[in-house]
Design a protein around this motif. Sequence first.
Motif, PDB file in Angstrom:
ATOM      1  N   ASP A  47       0.852  -1.183   0.000  1.00 48.97           N
ATOM      2  CA  ASP A  47       0.000   0.000   0.000  1.00 48.97           C
ATOM      3  C   ASP A  47       0.891   1.237   0.000  1.00 48.97           C
ATOM      4  O   ASP A  47       1.728   1.409   0.880  1.00 48.97           O
ATOM      5  CB  ASP A  47      -0.910  -0.001   1.229  1.00 48.97           C
ATOM      6  N   ASN A  49       1.071   5.218   0.403  1.00 49.97           N
ATOM      7  CA  ASN A  49       0.263   6.220   1.088  1.00 49.97           C
ATOM      8  C   ASN A  49       0.963   7.562   1.166  1.00 49.97           C
ATOM      9  O   ASN A  49       2.183   7.656   0.978  1.00 49.97           O
ATOM     10  CB  ASN A  49      -0.069   5.763   2.514  1.00 49.97           C
ATOM     11  N   GLY A 124       0.730   0.155  -7.439  1.00 53.86           N
ATOM     12  CA  GLY A 124       0.464   0.936  -6.236  1.00 53.86           C
ATOM     13  C   GLY A 124       0.767   2.406  -6.423  1.00 53.86           C
ATOM     14  O   GLY A 124       0.117   3.259  -5.834  1.00 53.86           O
TER      15      GLY A 124
END
Length: 165
Positions: A47, A49, A124
């Motif tokens: 992930d 972020n 991603g």
Amino acid sequence: MGGAIAYPKIIGALTDTSFLVVPALKDEMAGYCERLALGENVQYHLDWNLVIIKSLNRCLVTLEILWDDGNISVIGFPKDTWEQLSQFINYRNLLLLPDRGLVECSLISPKAAEGFLIKDANKGLVNLAHKAANIPPSLNVGGLVDPLCNLLNTARKISNGVLLS
């Protein structure tokens, strides 16, 4: 590692793979590499972020790796590394290396490196570009996220001709 942020010492690319040298993950990666060497399948979830610290007027990109044993590795990318990070959109895989000496040993074959190959890391980054493009104006203090959006959009445009809104 429990979510502590590790920072890469070297960011680069080989012929078809981007790589990060992250010495802070050396002990943690050893266990996963050992499992791979024994023929075990190591599962993980990635992930990308954005961490926005309004009070300090700072923004950090993080790559969070949730391993199949419940551990989390977090790699942080401060603003001065974002330009290199945007180049990763063009590479499908990301090789995590614990030691800078492995870079010289791995220039011919990244598969020979004593690191961990993360597949589809570039997908991603596309999601990160969407997140950055949709940050509410109240969080984009002083245009913190604008440079990241510009870099990722430029990289996406070069790689496939598509810009994010």
